[in-house]
Design a protein around this motif. Sequence first.
Motif, mmCIF file in Angstrom:
data_model
loop_
_atom_site.group_PDB
_atom_site.id
_atom_site.type_symbol
_atom_site.label_atom_id
_atom_site.label_comp_id
_atom_site.label_asym_id
_atom_site.label_seq_id
_atom_site.Cartn_x
_atom_site.Cartn_y
_atom_site.Cartn_z
ATOM 1 N N ALA A 41 5.380 -36.413 32.356
ATOM 2 C CA ALA A 41 7.158 -36.749 33.402
ATOM 3 C C ALA A 41 8.025 -38.819 33.166
ATOM 4 O O ALA A 41 9.509 -38.421 32.163
ATOM 5 N N ALA A 42 6.329 -39.102 32.808
ATOM 6 C CA ALA A 42 7.493 -40.853 32.430
ATOM 7 C C ALA A 42 8.191 -40.935 31.025
ATOM 8 O O ALA A 42 8.799 -41.661 31.028
ATOM 9 N N ALA A 43 7.380 -39.959 30.202
ATOM 10 C CA ALA A 43 7.977 -40.303 28.774
ATOM 11 C C ALA A 43 9.399 -39.628 28.925
ATOM 12 O O ALA A 43 10.588 -39.851 28.155
ATOM 13 N N ILE A 44 9.268 -37.930 29.995
ATOM 14 C CA ILE A 44 10.500 -37.502 29.706
ATOM 15 C C ILE A 44 11.143 -37.866 30.293
ATOM 16 O O ILE A 44 13.321 -37.819 30.123
ATOM 17 N N ALA A 45 11.300 -38.981 31.272
ATOM 18 C CA ALA A 45 11.671 -39.751 31.917
ATOM 19 C C ALA A 45 13.210 -40.958 31.784
ATOM 20 O O ALA A 45 14.410 -41.168 31.816
ATOM 21 N N GLU A 46 12.971 -41.579 30.208
ATOM 22 C CA GLU A 46 13.387 -42.004 28.883
ATOM 23 C C GLU A 46 14.692 -41.675 28.373
ATOM 24 O O GLU A 46 14.870 -42.169 27.460
ATOM 25 N N VAL A 47 14.052 -39.660 28.711
ATOM 26 C CA VAL A 47 15.391 -39.725 27.031
ATOM 27 C C VAL A 47 16.815 -39.871 28.031
ATOM 28 O O VAL A 47 17.057 -39.643 28.453
ATOM 29 N N PRO A 48 16.942 -40.172 26.647
ATOM 30 C CA PRO A 48 19.557 -40.451 27.174
ATOM 31 C C PRO A 48 19.543 -39.055 27.916
ATOM 32 O O PRO A 48 19.256 -38.342 26.979
ATOM 33 N N GLY A 49 20.436 -39.596 28.346
ATOM 34 C CA GLY A 49 21.449 -38.845 29.126
ATOM 35 C C GLY A 49 21.131 -37.317 29.669
ATOM 36 O O GLY A 49 21.342 -36.432 31.193
ATOM 37 N N ARG A 62 0.937 -28.039 35.414
ATOM 38 C CA ARG A 62 2.426 -27.750 35.024
ATOM 39 C C ARG A 62 2.840 -29.022 35.368
ATOM 40 O O ARG A 62 2.772 -29.471 36.133
ATOM 41 N N LEU A 63 4.115 -29.032 34.530
ATOM 42 C CA LEU A 63 5.294 -30.060 35.004
ATOM 43 C C LEU A 63 6.591 -28.626 34.822
ATOM 44 O O LEU A 63 6.505 -28.749 33.054
ATOM 45 N N THR A 64 7.291 -28.971 35.381
ATOM 46 C CA THR A 64 8.269 -28.243 34.983
ATOM 47 C C THR A 64 9.981 -28.946 35.025
ATOM 48 O O THR A 64 9.487 -29.701 35.636
ATOM 49 N N VAL A 65 10.700 -29.242 34.128
ATOM 50 C CA VAL A 65 11.794 -29.662 33.570
ATOM 51 C C VAL A 65 13.204 -28.714 34.638
ATOM 52 O O VAL A 65 12.701 -27.759 33.551
ATOM 53 N N LYS A 66 14.225 -28.818 35.058
ATOM 54 C CA LYS A 66 15.130 -28.706 34.872
ATOM 55 C C LYS A 66 16.020 -29.496 34.785
ATOM 56 O O LYS A 66 16.273 -31.010 35.407
ATOM 57 N N LEU A 67 16.510 -29.108 33.891
ATOM 58 C CA LEU A 67 17.985 -30.157 32.966
ATOM 59 C C LEU A 67 18.727 -30.494 33.692
ATOM 60 O O LEU A 67 19.605 -31.173 34.787
ATOM 61 N N THR A 68 19.788 -29.236 34.554
ATOM 62 C CA THR A 68 20.934 -28.881 35.665
ATOM 63 C C THR A 68 21.195 -28.943 37.018
ATOM 64 O O THR A 68 21.665 -29.289 37.570
ATOM 65 N N ARG A 69 19.704 -28.073 37.285
ATOM 66 C CA ARG A 69 19.819 -27.764 38.292
ATOM 67 C C ARG A 69 21.413 -26.815 38.598
ATOM 68 O O ARG A 69 21.410 -25.802 39.441
ATOM 69 N N GLU A 70 22.163 -26.269 37.615
ATOM 70 C CA GLU A 70 23.555 -25.499 37.590
ATOM 71 C C GLU A 70 23.559 -24.897 36.811
ATOM 72 O O GLU A 70 23.967 -25.579 35.644
ATOM 73 N N LEU A 71 23.392 -23.233 36.779
ATOM 74 C CA LEU A 71 23.829 -23.098 35.103
ATOM 75 C C LEU A 71 25.395 -23.163 34.915
ATOM 76 O O LEU A 71 25.464 -23.529 32.976
ATOM 77 N N TRP A 72 26.019 -23.536 35.874
ATOM 78 C CA TRP A 72 27.687 -23.767 35.223
ATOM 79 C C TRP A 72 27.680 -25.176 34.402
ATOM 80 O O TRP A 72 28.865 -25.108 34.193
ATOM 81 N N ALA A 73 26.720 -25.550 34.982
ATOM 82 C CA ALA A 73 26.782 -27.048 34.431
ATOM 83 C C ALA A 73 26.301 -27.357 33.243
ATOM 84 O O ALA A 73 26.347 -28.975 33.209
ATOM 85 N N THR A 74 25.569 -26.702 32.566
ATOM 86 C CA THR A 74 25.428 -26.825 31.508
ATOM 87 C C THR A 74 25.838 -27.363 29.757
ATOM 88 O O THR A 74 27.606 -26.860 30.016
ATOM 89 N N GLU A 75 26.091 -28.502 29.415
ATOM 90 C CA GLU A 75 26.535 -29.403 28.544
ATOM 91 C C GLU A 75 25.965 -29.283 27.066
ATOM 92 O O GLU A 75 24.728 -28.633 26.996
ATOM 93 N N GLU A 76 27.212 -29.002 26.377
ATOM 94 C CA GLU A 76 26.624 -29.264 24.647
ATOM 95 C C GLU A 76 25.354 -30.486 24.282
ATOM 96 O O GLU A 76 24.265 -29.855 24.140
ATOM 97 N N GLY A 77 25.503 -31.384 25.432
ATOM 98 C CA GLY A 77 24.307 -32.106 25.127
ATOM 99 C C GLY A 77 22.984 -31.861 25.086
ATOM 100 O O GLY A 77 22.139 -32.305 25.606
ATOM 101 N N ASP A 78 22.531 -31.364 26.269
ATOM 102 C CA ASP A 78 21.821 -30.383 26.842
ATOM 103 C C ASP A 78 20.966 -29.486 26.066
ATOM 104 O O ASP A 78 20.023 -29.487 26.333
ATOM 105 N N VAL A 79 21.783 -29.107 24.722
ATOM 106 C CA VAL A 79 21.032 -29.049 23.581
ATOM 107 C C VAL A 79 19.768 -29.953 23.174
ATOM 108 O O VAL A 79 18.431 -29.528 22.589
ATOM 109 N N ALA A 80 20.448 -30.904 22.820
ATOM 110 C CA ALA A 80 19.778 -32.149 22.106
ATOM 111 C C ALA A 80 18.758 -32.509 22.885
ATOM 112 O O ALA A 80 17.563 -33.611 22.897
#
Length: 224
Positions: A41-49, A62-80
């Motif tokens: 989690a500490a390493a992931i927290a340093e991911v830009p953006g 386990r570690l669960t990672v949710k990028l946006t918590r909102e389907l409709w807020a998914t952005e192009e940059g979320d792929v990277a």
Amino acid sequence: MSEAGWRAFLSSEGVDDWVVLHGGPTAVFRVEGLSAAARLAAAIAEVPGLGPRTVLTATSDRLTVKLTRELWATEEGDVARARAVSALAREHAAPADTRAVQEFQLAIAAKPDSIDLPFWQAVLGYAPMAGDNAIDPLGQGSTVWMQDLDAAKPLRHAMHLDVSVAREHVEARLAAALAAGGRIVDDSEAPATWVLADRSGNKVCLASWPDGAMPASAERPASG
């Protein structure tokens, strides 16, 4: 809000670790203990953006990672960002487990003139997310979605759960629910959603949408 972001995510390469649920891109990485989860989690927290709604949930396995918590807020940059998170997980020997990815959402049905999202935000201590949604600011509880019913539709069960899982695992979850005594109420939108009920008639919508499974009758299915 737009469908472009989550549709682009689903069609991208290098995101096989991820499932697109109602809360957007989500991944579960298996770890050997809470300390390992915390290090990852500490390493992931340093991911830009990573945004203000990114949630990392660490447990002993386990570690669960949710990028946006909102389907409709998914952005192009979320792929990277998703690829970067997966790369870090591989470095930490934390394999992805798409079977473990799921999301629960409390759906509260009401006629258009009785939608009362402010009450539910207040009583639950939730934060606004969209015009019909609210979220737990701690990142622990289910989202709350106000289902706007057709004014002519009878109001029977005013609440139900939405359970969202990966499309490749939804039939196993369906079989388990049926084996446990559940029954199918409506499968007209399968394989995107099934409406199930327990012996008392309490309903659950089991959804593999929007993770690539689309309903037969519509682009975006109505929840049960």
